[in-house]
Design a protein around this motif. Structure first.
Motif, mmCIF file in Angstrom:
data_model
loop_
_atom_site.group_PDB
_atom_site.id
_atom_site.type_symbol
_atom_site.label_atom_id
_atom_site.label_comp_id
_atom_site.label_asym_id
_atom_site.label_seq_id
_atom_site.Cartn_x
_atom_site.Cartn_y
_atom_site.Cartn_z
ATOM 1 N N UNK A 83 37.913 51.443 24.981
ATOM 2 C CA UNK A 83 38.821 52.301 24.199
ATOM 3 C C UNK A 83 40.264 51.801 24.212
ATOM 4 N N UNK A 84 40.543 50.843 25.088
ATOM 5 C CA UNK A 84 41.914 50.356 25.204
ATOM 6 C C UNK A 84 42.816 51.285 25.988
ATOM 7 N N UNK A 85 42.253 52.190 26.785
ATOM 8 C CA UNK A 85 43.030 53.131 27.589
ATOM 9 C C UNK A 85 43.540 52.424 28.833
ATOM 10 N N UNK A 86 44.837 52.181 28.896
ATOM 11 C CA UNK A 86 45.422 51.411 30.000
ATOM 12 C C UNK A 86 45.265 52.120 31.345
ATOM 13 N N UNK A 87 45.360 53.437 31.342
ATOM 14 C CA UNK A 87 45.224 54.184 32.596
ATOM 15 C C UNK A 87 43.826 54.020 33.183
ATOM 16 N N UNK A 88 42.816 54.153 32.341
ATOM 17 C CA UNK A 88 41.440 53.985 32.810
ATOM 18 C C UNK A 88 41.191 52.564 33.294
ATOM 19 N N UNK A 89 41.780 51.591 32.612
ATOM 20 C CA UNK A 89 41.605 50.194 33.031
ATOM 21 C C UNK A 89 42.242 49.968 34.399
ATOM 22 N N UNK A 90 43.461 50.442 34.564
ATOM 23 C CA UNK A 90 44.182 50.229 35.819
ATOM 24 C C UNK A 90 43.474 50.883 36.998
ATOM 25 N N UNK A 91 43.221 52.184 36.871
ATOM 26 C CA UNK A 91 42.621 52.895 37.996
ATOM 27 C C UNK A 91 41.146 52.539 38.172
ATOM 28 N N UNK A 92 40.443 52.313 37.078
ATOM 29 C CA UNK A 92 39.041 51.914 37.185
ATOM 30 C C UNK A 92 38.893 50.580 37.886
ATOM 31 N N UNK A 93 39.762 49.644 37.548
ATOM 32 C CA UNK A 93 39.714 48.314 38.168
ATOM 33 C C UNK A 93 40.088 48.403 39.639
ATOM 34 N N UNK A 94 41.146 49.149 39.956
ATOM 35 C CA UNK A 94 41.584 49.294 41.342
ATOM 36 C C UNK A 94 40.512 49.969 42.195
ATOM 37 N N UNK A 95 39.921 51.044 41.659
ATOM 38 C CA UNK A 95 38.887 51.759 42.394
ATOM 39 C C UNK A 95 37.648 50.912 42.616
ATOM 40 N N UNK A 96 37.285 50.127 41.609
ATOM 41 C CA UNK A 96 36.125 49.241 41.747
ATOM 42 C C UNK A 96 36.369 48.203 42.837
ATOM 43 N N UNK A 97 37.566 47.632 42.864
ATOM 44 C CA UNK A 97 37.903 46.650 43.902
ATOM 45 C C UNK A 97 37.875 47.268 45.293
ATOM 46 N N UNK A 98 38.386 48.483 45.427
ATOM 47 C CA UNK A 98 38.369 49.149 46.732
ATOM 48 C C UNK A 98 36.931 49.423 47.179
ATOM 49 N N UNK A 99 36.079 49.836 46.250
ATOM 50 C CA UNK A 99 34.675 50.057 46.587
ATOM 51 C C UNK A 99 33.991 48.778 47.029
ATOM 52 N N UNK A 100 34.292 47.692 46.335
ATOM 53 C CA UNK A 100 33.747 46.388 46.708
ATOM 54 C C UNK A 100 34.250 45.975 48.090
ATOM 55 N N UNK A 101 35.512 46.289 48.383
ATOM 56 C CA UNK A 101 36.086 45.931 49.679
ATOM 57 C C UNK A 101 35.379 46.664 50.822
ATOM 58 N N UNK A 102 35.076 47.943 50.614
ATOM 59 C CA UNK A 102 34.343 48.695 51.633
ATOM 60 C C UNK A 102 32.975 48.063 51.869
ATOM 61 N N UNK A 103 32.303 47.714 50.792
ATOM 62 C CA UNK A 103 30.979 47.086 50.902
ATOM 63 C C UNK A 103 31.079 45.735 51.595
ATOM 64 N N UNK A 104 32.151 45.015 51.337
ATOM 65 C CA UNK A 104 32.299 43.702 51.971
ATOM 66 C C UNK A 104 32.441 43.836 53.482
ATOM 67 N N UNK A 105 33.124 44.880 53.930
ATOM 68 C CA UNK A 105 33.257 45.101 55.376
ATOM 69 C C UNK A 105 31.884 45.294 56.001
ATOM 70 N N UNK A 106 31.075 46.155 55.411
ATOM 71 C CA UNK A 106 29.750 46.411 55.977
ATOM 72 C C UNK A 106 28.843 45.191 55.864
ATOM 73 N N UNK A 107 28.941 44.445 54.765
ATOM 74 C CA UNK A 107 28.131 43.236 54.616
ATOM 75 C C UNK A 107 28.523 42.177 55.648
ATOM 76 N N UNK A 108 29.805 42.098 55.955
ATOM 77 C CA UNK A 108 30.261 41.154 56.979
ATOM 78 C C UNK A 108 29.663 41.513 58.340
ATOM 79 N N UNK A 109 29.651 42.800 58.663
ATOM 80 C CA UNK A 109 29.062 43.252 59.930
ATOM 81 C C UNK A 109 27.576 42.909 59.984
#
Length: 386
Positions: free
Chosen positions: A317-343
């Protein structure tokens, strides 16, 4: 707060804050997990301690030989070892394979399962029978699909001796080959690292703070008897967690340790086994509490599914707010998973699939809840459990 912020932006910011807290908790929690090799220099006293390695096996022809060979190759300086395998009415060559190894190594004994008594779960009854025949001071339960490195048992007994008995357990390195295995199996460690305060497992007597796996579980005879053993949890489907809770209730210590460097397992062979295995455990593992399971699934949906969906919607849709927060939230979720995968020793790229993994877990969780509530029950290794 800026009055120009919309309600959607405020909700996004709250979600980002929650994900950031979750990531920081995961990092701290991972640091609290004791390494099993840190106990390798601890002494095992007295030096003639007998350790009973107990292996329940049902239709395990694919695994039992390698499991036994890895156990028998263990370094046993400082203790003696007996290995008992119970063939739980297998329909394949499990018993014959074990007997062939027992014929050439006197440390191995083959036991035969009987008809399952009313009220008992299959694995709990098999473990109960094994303990009845065991002579050791320590009981080392090992699943047939587990492989141990030469120092694994010695280091684990050292950890148990260092804490003065009780129970020591840890999740082996998960060998994953099919895509369903890759997506779902490592999420077991994700759940622990993300939610369970690991330092409370050893410090608190509250059985609420516990995690255990029957795949690799050491317990002192005294602690086993004080807890009531498998006879006290005979009808519990998730036997490992129930046993660990019973040990805590009896006033004995419980330790969850990082053992992935010295043990490995391939729990499931295909997607169907992954689905049925997790379906069997999820609702039961949460004590059949509807609010807890459904609340957890809702929380997972909001925290780990909404951000990538928001990113996709924003891009479309070209919604900048959704892109910004969606991208940031996705990265944070991936980061949490990376911690557990490392363990858990999993490769870094697996965390990139975190949204898909979470969607699979949510789907299995809902199926587990539906099967438990409807009375249809669960099917595992040819047996149906309600």
């Amino acid at each position: 707060m800026n009055q120009d912020l919309s309600a959607a932006e405020i909700l996004w910011m709250c979600l980002m804050g929650g994900l950031l807290v979750q990531m920081l908790f995961a990092l701290w929690n991972a640091a609290c997990l004791p390494k099993i090799y840190s106990f390798r220099k601890s002494s095992i006293t007295p030096p003639d301690t007998l350790v009973s390695v107990l292996i329940p096996a049902r239709n395990e022809r694919l695994h039992i030989e390698e499991c036994l060979e890895s156990v028998l190759a263990s370094h046993t300086k400082g203790f003696r070892m007996e290995v008992l395998v119970l063939d739980d009415r297998s329909e394949d060559e499990t018993a014959a394979l074990v007997q062939a190894i027992a014929d050439r190594d006197p440390r191995v004994r083959l036991l035969y399962g009987t008809d399952l008594p009313a009220g008992w779960m299959g694995k709990s009854h098999a473990c109960h029978r094994l303990v009845q025949e065991a002579r050791g001071e320590w009981f080392m339960f090992v699943d047939a699909d587990v492989r141990v490195m030469p120092d694994a048992i010695r280091q684990t007994v050292a950890a148990g001796s260092a804490q003065g008995g009780g129970l020591v357990t840890g999740f082996p390195y998960q060998v994953v080959k099919t895509w369903m295995e890759k997506l779902v199996v490592p999420m077991m460690m994700f759940t622990i690292i993300s939610h369970l305060p690991i330092f409370m497992i050893r410090r608190s007597a509250n059985p609420m703070f516990v995690a255990a796996t029957g795949a690799f579980l050491l317990i002192h005879r005294t602690s086993y008897e004080a807890s009531g053993g498998h006879a006290a949890i005979q009808g519990h489907l998730v036997d490992d967690m129930s046993l660990a809770k019973a040990v805590k209730r009896a006033g004995h210590p419980v330790m969850l340790a990082d053992v992935h460097d010295v043990t490995s397992t391939r729990m499931y062979q295909n997607g169907e086994e992954v689905w049925n295995g997790y379906k069997k455990n999820m609702y039961e593992g949460m004590g059949r509490r509807d609010v807890l399971l459904l609340g957890t699934m809702l929380m997972y949906s909001v925290m780990y599914i909404v951000p990538p969906l928001g990113l996709v919607v924003g891009l479309l849709t070209g919604n900048a707010t959704s892109i910004l927060y969606g991208f940031t939230g996705t990265l944070l979720g991936i980061a949490v998973k990376r911690v557990s995968d490392h363990v858990g020793g999993q490769p870094w790229w697996l965390s990139l699939l975190q949204p898909i993994s979470m969607a699979c877990v949510i789907a299995i969780g809902m199926a587990s809840w539906q099967a438990g509530r409807s009375g249809k029950g669960y099917v595992w290794k040819g047996r149906r459990y309600s």
